[in-house]
Design an enzyme around this catalytic site. Structure first.
Site, PDB file in Angstrom:
ATOM      1  CB  SER A 192      -0.954  -0.038   1.201  1.00 43.26           C
ATOM      2  OG  SER A 192      -1.968   0.915   1.074  1.00 43.26           O
TER       3      SER A 192
ATOM      4  CG  ASP B 128      -6.633  -2.422  -4.042  1.00 52.30           C
ATOM      5  OD1 ASP B 128      -7.381  -2.032  -3.127  1.00 52.30           O
ATOM      6  OD2 ASP B 128      -5.399  -2.260  -4.018  1.00 52.30           O
TER       7      ASP B 128
ATOM      8  CG  HIS C 265      -5.512  -2.538  -0.049  1.00 52.11           C
ATOM      9  ND1 HIS C 265      -4.838  -1.952  -1.097  1.00 52.11           N
ATOM     10  CD2 HIS C 265      -4.911  -2.058   1.084  1.00 52.11           C
ATOM     11  CE1 HIS C 265      -3.889  -1.153  -0.635  1.00 52.11           C
ATOM     12  NE2 HIS C 265      -3.906  -1.215   0.684  1.00 52.11           N
TER      13      HIS C 265
END
Length: 860
Positions: A713, A786, A820
């Site tokens: 991330s 995601d 994610h």
């Protein structure tokens, strides 16, 4: 002709050049299968002017040489299947432990089940529940006295258990079970450990599936309406364009995903969210409450007489998630009759993007937990805009039953409301906070005297961990709510905290006299243990339930007698990976060039000795954090006594492959005073990374010529920036990142300036804009589904396209159906394989930079 293999491409190499050739051969192996399949121009490795040159038409190579899931080395694969420790919940009376057991990872087949993405929610249309959520596969009951776990019986085979909650009296536990085509509600007796399904229609679980009522015999649940027809069918062809229009009104919005896109999405969303509220007893008696509606909240009052209901209504939005749609907040009786409409709130598309901004009108409505039926809510006094100067930001209101009077003001707050911990008739703690200067207050208020000036208890920096006094300890009431735990005389409360210090975290339990401010430490973790207080049992301060661990012993529950110091073992969860017990772990501290103290956790292979085994190839794993204070940025966030967790998710597993791992390397980005942290984001990242490498080199552990950087991330964003703006690393691993900040123009992470206010910052921080400066191999991994704000899969695809177009060494791995965070076993195994392979080729077996550099330093 196409060569038979990579070794055929080597000719006339001297002995001194063979090691460098081996490195190129390993790169060639990655591409060889595709070269053969596509019959490209032969690739040959040859010597020219004393240097190795790889000559090929590789820029035309297809994207991937293999398209099936791969399995990593067995030492890595075993971590994926290591048993997970159960989640534990203590009963309201403090005597019984509920064990919630986690299953192994899902399969890709499970992850690829039907999923609808509507208004910011991901829904399984087959059973009307969330399509991606953590579940348990077994439950058990034990006791704090060490009684052996009793397995709960009566569960369907292959149960996916969620939403587990004790009844207020602790006699029963309720939970939901996800089936293929429905969600069922179960209750289990804490005495018999026998579960049974309650006979009601399938539940809906969009805004919440059920709540216990304070009588411990009744549950409020949302069910699929009996009158609901078939799912709406998508139109065979569009009936017209999708049109959005703005008439000069500012409506900024962060970058959300899974939003509504057309009229059919609206119809589908309404069909899925509409539910019938019911009242069901543990004996199976079902009573409908009102009519079906788009209900997202149904909370019973502590005395069980009323319900707080939130109902969505149109117009919906294609720009924001469902929780900002128009909605009515109502108080109804237990039969569904309207008692009072608290508010009808409009669409909240125009909420400012500055941190601390909120919608106007009623928000954070909830029942006061120490009162039979008093409603509490908050309203902004600054128009909800954090950029507006205002003496007071928020006001807290109370409305008592029978709800026919005007609400009264409890307190006005100078900062944004952050929560209330209710206590007694004359004590409640109200917290406010402000992002811009990282301040937070805790106020003592007297609910029996609304409007009286509150008394300041704490005035703190949210960044200052060392001076954090802890959070108030609460206890359960007979109604199932939680209120402040006080001493018998009501003069003192208890505080529980992580106990951050220069020596590391040392969790504590303290008593605070609210009148004098005197603090008494009741318990604090002591070496060689890391021990967290969970609950004081009984009414006094004698018996404390804690969770204790060491570097080699996994977390387990113990009973600690605070009077005589004796300890009783409650649980004995086994070591999940004993074969890794011998790996080395050490918390290290070191300074940045400007003096900011940094820390990280260093892992080395079992038996490693620097003087004997020499420096190792190294993987640094990190995540940047923004600070307004250099002093706070340098504070520790770890403990040297915590268990050696070797999760497949992070970097630590690669210590089994011969790497040193610097995990959680501090990456503070500091902007004191009027300066913003991101104004020098790149320079500070490089300084942080340089300090970590230097410390590893000083210890004789890190080979500075063979270091990789990685992160997930915002850590992936960091990785790409470090490769573009430094030459510290041989390779990078970037998972699920964002690389072009112009695609998140209304702010990102901790940056609240808009793109149009600071375009130079968005350009300066975006790795996409500096892809031409990347001269190290980068592995990009991203889930195709995601849904994290800002990290669209497009981010990795476009960044890879830029790198490819510029002739850089890059690999893009898109994991099907993953969000994610990755959940499928096949995805996790493949992620480990890709990472290990990348590190092996470009770091462990990479030749010396002095002979192999292919680009000059960027000078930035």
């Amino acid at each position: 002709m196409v060569p038979n293999g990579p070794n055929d491409a080597v000719e006339n190499l001297t002995e001194g050049e063979l090691s460098e050739a081996a490195w190129f051969i390993s790169i060639f192996e990655m591409q060889y299968a595709t070269i053969r399949q596509t019959m490209m121009t032969p690739t040959r490795l040859f010597v020219q002017s004393g240097a190795i040159v790889l000559a090929a038409l590789l820029v035309a190579q297809p994207a991937a040489a293999q398209d099936t899931y791969q399995r990593p080395a067995e030492s890595l694969a075993r971590l994926v299947d290591a048993p997970a420790m159960p989640v534990v919940s203590l009963s309201p009376d403090g005597r019984t432990l509920l064990f919630m057991h986690l299953p192994s990872l899902s399969s890709v087949a499970e992850l690829s089940a039907p999923e609808l993405r509507l208004a910011g929610i991901r829904i399984n249309p087959r059973n009307n529940g969330p399509s991606r959520s953590r579940s348990y596969n077994a439950l058990g009951l034990g006791s704090v006295d060490g009684e052996a776990e009793r397995k709960i019986t009566g569960l369907p085979v292959g149960s996916r258990i969620r939403n587990v909650n004790w009844a207020p009296d602790g006699a029963h536990v309720a939970f939901t079970v996800d089936m293929a085509d429905r969600i069922d509600l179960y209750v289990v007796s804490a005495t018999t450990a026998e579960a049974r399904r309650l006979p009601l229609r399938p539940l809906t679980d969009i805004g919440g599936s059920y709540r216990w009522v304070s009588d411990s015999r009744t549950i409020i649940a949302t069910t699929v309406p009996e009158s609901r027809g078939a799912m709406p069918e998508a139109p065979a062809a569009a009936v017209g364009p999708v049109i959005q229009e703005n008439m000069g009104v500012k409506a900024p919005a962060r970058t959300y995903q899974d939003l509504l896109q057309n009229a059919y999405d609206e119809e589908l969303f309404s069909w899925l969210v509409t539910s019938q509220l019911v009242r069901v007893t543990i004996d199976g008696e079902v009573t409908p409450i009102g009519e079906p509606d788009l209900i997202t909240e149904a909370s019973p009052s502590p005395d069980g007489s009323f319900l707080l209901i939130e109902r969505l209504h149109k117009p919906f939005s294609y720009l924001i998630p469902y929780y900002r749609f128009p909605h009515r907040i109502e108080i109804v009786d237990m039969n569904g009759n309207l008692v009072r409409e608290v508010a009808d709130l409009p669409l909240a598309e125009g909420v400012p993007t500055a941190f601390g901004s909120v919608p106007t009108g009623v928000r954070s409505a909830h029942w006061r937990s120490d009162s039979p039926s008093t409603l509490v809510w908050v309203e902004a006094l600054d128009g909800g805009d954090a950029r507006v100067e205002s003496e007071y930001r928020d006001e807290v209101f109370l409305l008592q039953s029978p709800f026919d009077a005007d609400p009264v003001s409890l307190v006005r707050l100078p900062l944004r409301f952050g929560g209330i911990t209710w206590g007694t008739a004359d004590v409640a703690l109200v917290r406010d906070l402000w992002w811009a200067d990282r301040r937070t207050h805790t106020w003592i208020t007297n609910p029996s005297k609304p409007g009286d000036a509150p008394r300041l208890l704490f005035d703190l920096s949210t960044e200052d961990r060392y001076n954090d006094p802890g959070f108030p300890v609460t206890r359960r009431t007979v109604a199932g709510t939680r209120v402040l735990r006080t001493t018998a005389d009501g003069r003192s409360i208890y505080l529980r905290g992580t106990g951050a210090s220069p020596e590391g975290n040392r969790p504590f339990l303290r008593r605070l006299d609210l009148s004098s401010g005197d603090v008494t430490e009741i318990f604090r973790s002591e070496a060689p243990y890391y021990e967290r207080p969970i609950e004081l049992l009984g009414t006094g301060e004698e018996i404390l339930l804690t969770v204790r661990e060491t570097t080699t012993e996994p977390p387990n529950y113990v009973l600690r007698n605070l009077k005589d110091g004796s300890i009783s073992i409650v649980t004995e969860f086994p070591h999940p990976y004993p074969e890794l017990d011998a790996i080395g772990k050490e918390v290290i501290q070191y300074p940045r060039a400007d003096g900011v103290p940094l820390s990280a956790t260093l892992y080395v292979p079992a038996g490693f000795a620097a003087e004997r085994d020499g420096p190792l190839p190294t993987l640094i794993w990190a995540y940047p954090r923004e600070f307004k204070s250099a002093d706070a940025a340098g504070q520790r966030r770890d403990s040297p006594y915590q268990f050696k967790r070797v999760s497949y998710w992070g970097a630590v597993p690669y210590v089994t492959q011969g790497y040193a791992v610097i995990d959680g390397a501090a990456m503070p980005v500091i902007g004191e005073g009027d300066a913003e942290p991101n104004d020098t984001f790149r320079e500070q990242l490089v300084a942080n990374a340089q300090a970590a490498i230097d410390e590893g080199v000083r210890r004789g552990v890190v080979d500075p010529e063979r270091v990789a950087i990685g992160g997930h991330s915002y850590g992936a964003f960091m990785t790409a920036n470090l490769l573009a703006h430094s030459d510290l690393f041989r390779a990078g691993i970037a998972r699920s990142g964002a690389y072009n900040r112009t695609l998140t123009p209304f702010g990102f992470q901790s940056e609240e300036r808009l793109f149009w206010e600071a375009p130079e910052i968005y350009y300066y921080m975006s790795p996409f804009m500096h892809a031409d400066k990347v001269n190290e191999p980068i592995l990009l991994i991203h889930g195709t589904a995601d849904n994290n704000s800002g990290t669209f899969p497009l981010q990795s695809r476009r960044y890879y396209s830029a790198l490819r177009g510029l002739g850089k060494t890059a690999r893009l791995v898109m994991l099907p159906h993953e969000s994610h965070g990755y959940r499928a076993r096949e995805s996790i195994l493949h992620m480990l394989w890709e990472t290990d392979r990348w590190l092996d080729i470009y770091v462990k077996n990479a030749p010396s930079r002095t002979r192999m550099d292919v680009a000059e330093p960027t000078g930035e």
